[in-house]
Design an enzyme around this catalytic site. Sequence first.
Site, mmCIF file in Angstrom:
data_model
loop_
_atom_site.group_PDB
_atom_site.id
_atom_site.type_symbol
_atom_site.label_atom_id
_atom_site.label_comp_id
_atom_site.label_asym_id
_atom_site.label_seq_id
_atom_site.Cartn_x
_atom_site.Cartn_y
_atom_site.Cartn_z
ATOM 1 N N SER A 539 0.849 -1.187 0.000
ATOM 2 C CA SER A 539 0.000 0.000 0.000
ATOM 3 C C SER A 539 0.893 1.249 0.000
ATOM 4 C CB SER A 539 -0.965 -0.033 1.182
ATOM 5 O OG SER A 539 -1.982 0.926 1.028
ATOM 6 N N ASP A 620 -8.203 -5.082 -6.406
ATOM 7 C CA ASP A 620 -7.796 -3.898 -5.650
ATOM 8 C C ASP A 620 -8.290 -2.666 -6.391
ATOM 9 O OD1 ASP A 620 -6.623 -1.901 -4.204
ATOM 10 O OD2 ASP A 620 -4.577 -2.664 -4.362
ATOM 11 N N HIS A 652 -6.981 -5.495 -2.095
ATOM 12 C CA HIS A 652 -5.807 -4.772 -1.604
ATOM 13 C C HIS A 652 -5.001 -5.631 -0.633
ATOM 14 C CE1 HIS A 652 -3.604 -1.030 -1.306
ATOM 15 N NE2 HIS A 652 -3.771 -0.952 -0.007
#
Length: 677
Positions: A539, A620, A652
């Site tokens: 991330s 995602d 994600h």
Amino acid sequence: MQKLPLLALGLAAGIGATAHARPLTITDVASLSRINAADVSRDGRWLVWEQRETDMAANKGRTDLWRLDLTKRGAVPEKLVAEPMVNERSPAFSPDGKWVFYTADVGGKGGIWRVAAGGGAPEQVSTQDVSGFKISPTGDKLLVWADRPVGAKSLADSKPDAASGTGSARIFDGYFIRHWDVWADGQRSQLFVLPLADGKANGDGVAIVGGLVGDTPSKPFGDGTEISWGKDGKTVYFALREAGKTEPLSTNLDIFAVPADGSSAPVNLTKANEATDTLPVVSPDGKWLAYVAMKRPTYEADRQVLMLRDLATGATKPLTEGWDRSIGSIAWSPDGKTIYVTAQDVGDEPVFAAAVSTGKVTRLTGAGSAGSVIATPKGYVFTLNSLTAPADFYLGGKGKLARLTAINKGKLADIDWPAVDHFSFKGANGDTVWAYSVKPAGVADGAKVPMAFLVHGGPQGSFGNSWSYRWNPAVWAGAGYGAVMVDFHGSTGYGQAFTDAINRNWGGWPLDDLKAGFAAATARYSWLDGDNACAAGGSYGGYMMNWIAGNWPDRFKCIVTHDGVFDARAMAYETEELWFDEWEHGGPYFQVPEDYEKWNPVNHVAAWKTPMLVIHGEKDYRIPYTQGIAVFTAAQRRGIESRLVYFPDENHWVLKPRNSIQWYDEVLGWMDKYTKK
């Protein structure tokens, strides 16, 4: 405040290694039992919880209900409901404590069931397909939430089948077309109330959200903590962000009050605040509503202050305004004098007691990360985990803490746990920055091990003293790596100013902190081989890997970048929750392109030279998978050794058990290739 020792609760290793100790592996982690939603009977006798076991063959988890008699010293947990091929979830006691209600996916539908607290045959309460429920304090009504078409009048209103003869296109006239990992389908999570009598919820229920359009609980991570009954069972309080045309630009959850019979429209109690208001909980005497509030609209990581609202007068007061920590959860004590809260605090997430009369906050638990706090007549039950221990239940009260369970004792009995150290150093702007090191077990004197330099996501997050089923430093240690995790500027649990410091500064102070932390760790620990290190992050951590590739290109033997931002311009237009990117960079891209481009990894590809493993999930929608493909393409075009690992069935996060094992096999294999030649 002095930090209590980790060993005070028997948390580190928790179970003790045997003479035939071995290192922790990802297969161990993926196979662990996991405790989730829990409840305690009003008399304090029974603790019930949802427990997940891994079905590796089916590549998913399965959940059952367990119970523990809190009145018997040395009591052993036992299964309460465990139907094969059925997931029993979210247990909750009836007000009289005789029954445990829960959801179960019998026949593929999320119906509601109950079982006697002392055990017995389950009984079906409702056949309606719902996501969750709360029983009224009076025991005569059932509040449920379920995905139904916007404007649904009852649970009978369901999504219509696709029109005959039409194609497969999704068609939209406004944005917020997808969220986290799902596409918009015209449905919202809404509230319905059903009468409850003799263990049966009859009818299709009455919708109580009125003309509001939004999700309650919020998506994707909201739950029953965003909904509360009034003491008399006549009013429901809930948090909801009204959709309209600004939904992807807004963090404005408000708290509404509505009659449980749906006789009038919901009333917005927090309309004056355009930032987040959530986690409503009514006091035991029914006079107060506790909740948390942020101050700055569109900022998801603003400080959450504990608020109190007098339900008779509407007067509100901030109870923890003077405490520079962000409240994560709320639980009233039975006498209404104390509110138990959790909050991140310099790497830990303890339980604190906030005095209702004064707002004074007192830390109650030691090192580790607490959660699922439930007040009892004699104190509070909570979960606790750490970097070297998955979650178990504990009981606190009268200044004492007692461990209640050792859920994974057998599975972890022979693990030789790594050593964890918490250290600080001077980072950017001369500020104190904290970090953890995780040393593999059995490192001989004078020996060195390669380094796994792990960078957390968020960016407002923490690589703190907590157990993870995704990024677990103990697994790197088990594979022979010394893990180092720096809580750089932007991390949570160190005061709001420290958290705010990353705003419009993504590649600045955080990178300075990481460089200083790397130097501090290698100087402090002789067993760390700083010349033989790989960096990994997901991330925002994945963004930082892409940024490091072009701005610290000579430090690492390899890089692992997972679901990271590569091109800030594309991200600004592809992500779903636009408020996030626009807050972080000072506005939409077309207004402040220079703020995005200042910290844009795509502008530094010419400096790349480090071998890169790129990982991304197709589902995602927060950081779309095209960002990962672009990283891989850039590395390939530069002639840099690189590999793309692409999960078509993950979002994600990588959540499926076999995918998690494959993820670690790829990551550790990549790192071994460059550090263990």
